[in-house]
Design an enzyme around this catalytic site. Structure first.
Site, mmCIF file in Angstrom:
data_model
loop_
_atom_site.group_PDB
_atom_site.id
_atom_site.type_symbol
_atom_site.label_atom_id
_atom_site.label_comp_id
_atom_site.label_asym_id
_atom_site.label_seq_id
_atom_site.Cartn_x
_atom_site.Cartn_y
_atom_site.Cartn_z
ATOM 1 N N CYS A 95 0.861 -1.187 0.000
ATOM 2 C CA CYS A 95 0.000 0.000 0.000
ATOM 3 C C CYS A 95 0.895 1.233 0.000
ATOM 4 O O CYS A 95 1.743 1.388 0.867
ATOM 5 C CB CYS A 95 -0.890 -0.027 1.247
ATOM 6 N N CYS A 136 -3.279 7.611 -1.594
ATOM 7 C CA CYS A 136 -4.606 7.730 -2.227
ATOM 8 C C CYS A 136 -5.670 8.303 -1.293
ATOM 9 O O CYS A 136 -6.618 8.929 -1.765
ATOM 10 C CB CYS A 136 -5.075 6.380 -2.717
ATOM 11 N N THR A 151 -4.264 4.935 7.329
ATOM 12 C CA THR A 151 -3.228 4.568 6.364
ATOM 13 C C THR A 151 -2.269 5.729 6.132
ATOM 14 O O THR A 151 -2.704 6.845 5.858
ATOM 15 C CB THR A 151 -3.914 4.176 5.040
ATOM 16 N N GLU A 206 -0.648 1.455 9.113
ATOM 17 C CA GLU A 206 -1.838 2.096 9.661
ATOM 18 C C GLU A 206 -1.524 2.500 11.094
ATOM 19 O O GLU A 206 -0.667 1.884 11.738
ATOM 20 C CB GLU A 206 -3.041 1.137 9.655
ATOM 21 N N HIS A 266 -12.661 5.784 -2.804
ATOM 22 C CA HIS A 266 -11.663 4.828 -2.296
ATOM 23 C C HIS A 266 -11.995 3.399 -2.750
ATOM 24 O O HIS A 266 -11.100 2.572 -2.913
ATOM 25 C CB HIS A 266 -11.538 4.920 -0.769
ATOM 26 N N TYR A 289 -9.323 0.783 -5.072
ATOM 27 C CA TYR A 289 -8.910 -0.610 -4.878
ATOM 28 C C TYR A 289 -8.901 -1.398 -6.185
ATOM 29 O O TYR A 289 -8.219 -2.412 -6.297
ATOM 30 C CB TYR A 289 -9.835 -1.304 -3.859
ATOM 31 N N CYS A 313 -4.997 -0.351 -7.046
ATOM 32 C CA CYS A 313 -3.845 -0.732 -6.210
ATOM 33 C C CYS A 313 -3.788 -2.226 -5.957
ATOM 34 O O CYS A 313 -2.735 -2.845 -6.061
ATOM 35 C CB CYS A 313 -3.851 0.051 -4.901
ATOM 36 N N GLU A 351 -7.152 -5.727 4.302
ATOM 37 C CA GLU A 351 -7.616 -4.417 3.859
ATOM 38 C C GLU A 351 -8.587 -4.559 2.685
ATOM 39 O O GLU A 351 -9.493 -3.743 2.522
ATOM 40 C CB GLU A 351 -6.440 -3.513 3.481
#
Ligand code: SF4
Ligand code: FE
Length: 487
Positions: free
Chosen positions: A100, A104, A191, A257, A292, A296, A299, A447
């Site tokens: 990650c 973003c 994050t 995180e 978001h 995904y 990413c 996640e």
């Protein structure tokens, strides 16, 4: 300076005074901390690729504010092409980091706050959008990494914020002053918090009238007085303290995180973008979550590319690459991964202009995208483990491999195909372990389940956006069911 170099980014973080606890200790220097550092490298990659001509089309965009080239992570999407490029950029970064890369959340937050503040001002005569645009100008100018912060700890989930036994379970305004507001509470699993310059806070649920104090959005420097962080631990994280390379699976990159705590933090009015307008909190949540959920589809797909590659190499190193069932499993992994990508691209291509002028994804398709993400990476990970073989979890350590006496034994008995060095086989198996069970599994697996909202949150949105009524009409038409007044 609209684009920072990776070195300038790192230097800018060094100048900050973040208060961070890792494993019970207050960290002096987060930038060089061995557990945190790989996550910083991932964010740094977003600055590095923006400097490389080959990637500029994806990594940068022309600011709608002043026409300058800015990092895409600081950009408001101006058309569906921008939305598509965002997903492509995220896939690229997933491929380059296998982790990650954190940035973003800020991009998704600015895009959500922009349109919602605009609509608030139109309806209520407030001036939040102007304030926000000033903040955005500075963010683009300084090439900031901004941590979009949404998820409150939430306490007892059956109770609204104002009924919680502890009123701090949701971030709230505790004092309004002539010059600003004072906030307290916390945001959980944030994050990239330790690698960010600023924080952009949003409410986590649609608030009611009694929860008006909790309907708050604001920006604050990540090292503002009263803000501190408790770093989340990840499976296998202390391997990073052993000074080993192979055993960590991905030595260079990672994600993180943290719990972000606000202990009576003062926020000047110029950085307050919502303060009590509870009827707009739902839209802000819905839009940020929608962006978001789109993210995904980029990413996780990029990280999936690395995992598929690792599984294919493990098969080669084991001498089973030609087995038909192995080939078929790799095909299945590609099929699943590209299905996720298709959703990311589709919700972007179907985007729409908002009243403020930036573009938003198709919310139904973005939620479908994320719902698939809660499932397919698990199947891809299962297939990777199947193809890699059990050795990925029973291998001796790198210390054994380097040992003057038993090193030879480890090498002898864990050799696969003769032409492949045993160490290479070990590296690939550790990478599969890292992505499916180790530190990167936070980003790739769990996640995928809970990030950007747990599966049920998407189902609520799918129910709302799915328009069953019009589907029923279609069926009636085909089946020849007449409307009542047509007898
Ligand atoms: Fe970006 Fe993916 Fe990390 Fe979210 S999980 S911050 S979209 S890389
Ligand atoms: Fe996330």
């Amino acid at each position: 300076m609209a684009l920072k170099t990776p070195e300038q980014y790192e230097e800018s973080l060094r100048k900050m005074k973040l208060k961070v606890y890792v494993q019970g200790e207050l960290v002096e220097n987060p930038v060089d901390h061995p557990i945190i550092r790989p996550s910083l490298n991932s964010v740094k990659k977003t600055y590095e690729l923006a400097q490389i001509p080959e990637y500029q089309e994806l990594m940068t965009a022309e600011s709608h504010l002043n026409g300058e080239r800015v990092n895409r992570f600081c950009h408001l999407h101006q058309n569906t092409d921008d939305l598509v490029k965002k997903v492509k950029m995220q896939r690229l970064l997933g491929q380059k980091t296998a982790a990650c890369f954190q940035r973003c959340v800020g991009m998704d937050a600015i895009n959500a706050v922009d349109s919602v503040t605009f609509e608030m001002d139109e309806k209520l005569g407030t001036d939040y959008h102007k304030r926000f645009t000033k903040f955005l100008e500075r963010m683009q100018e300084e090439d900031w990494t901004v941590d979009g912060a949404m998820t409150d700890p939430k306490g007892d989930r059956s109770l609204p914020p104002h009924k919680q036994a502890d009123p701090d379970m949701y971030v709230r305004v505790v004092e309004k002053r002539a010059d600003g507001i004072v906030v307290r509470g916390a945001k959980a699993h944030q994050t990239g918090a330790i690698n960010s310059h600023w924080i952009l806070v949003m409410p986590t649920i649609a608030m009611g009238k009694d929860d008006a104090d909790y309907a708050v959005s604001f920006a604050a420097p990540a090292d503002a007085e009263g803000v501190f962080y408790i770093y989340g631990r990840q499976s296998c994280d202390t391997r990073k303290l052993e000074g080993v390379e192979i055993d960590v699976g991905n030595k260079q990159f990672g994600g993180h995180e943290a719990l972000m705590v606000f202990e009576n933090v003062f926020i000047p009015w110029e950085y307050v973008f919502m303060c009590g307008e509870y009827e707009f909190s739902g839209s802000l949540v819905e839009r940020f979550a929608g962006y978001h959920r789109q993210s995904y589809g980029g990413c996780k797909v990029g990280v999936g590319d690395v995992l598929i590659g690792a599984a294919a190499l493990a098969a080669e190193y084991n001498g089973v690459a030609k087995a038909s069932h192995i080939k078929d499993k790799l095909i299945e992994m590609v099929h699943l991964n590209e299905s996720l990508y298709s959703c990311g691209i589709a919700c972007s291509a179907e985007g729409q202009k908002t009243a403020s002028g930036n573009y938003i994804i198709d919310l139904l398709l973005a939620n479908v995208c994320k719902q698939n993400i809660t499932r397919l990476p698990y199947e891809i990970a299962r297939l990777a483990e199947d193809v890699a073989g059990g050795l990925m979890v029973t291998l001796p350590s790198e210390h054994d491999l380097r040992h003057p006496e038993i090193g030879k034994i480890v090498e002898k008995y864990f050799k696969g195909v003769d032409s492949i060095p045993m160490e290479d086989r070990m590296r690939i198996l550790r990478l599969v372990e890292n992505l499916t069970l180790g530190t990167a599994a936070v980003g790739y697996r769990t996640e995928s389940m809970h990030g950007a909202g747990s599966p049920q949150a998407q189902r609520v949105m799918i129910a709302r956006q799915g328009d069953l009524g019009s589907k029923k009409e279609l069926a009636k038409e085909i089946a020849g069911i007449k409307k009542k007044n047509q007898h």
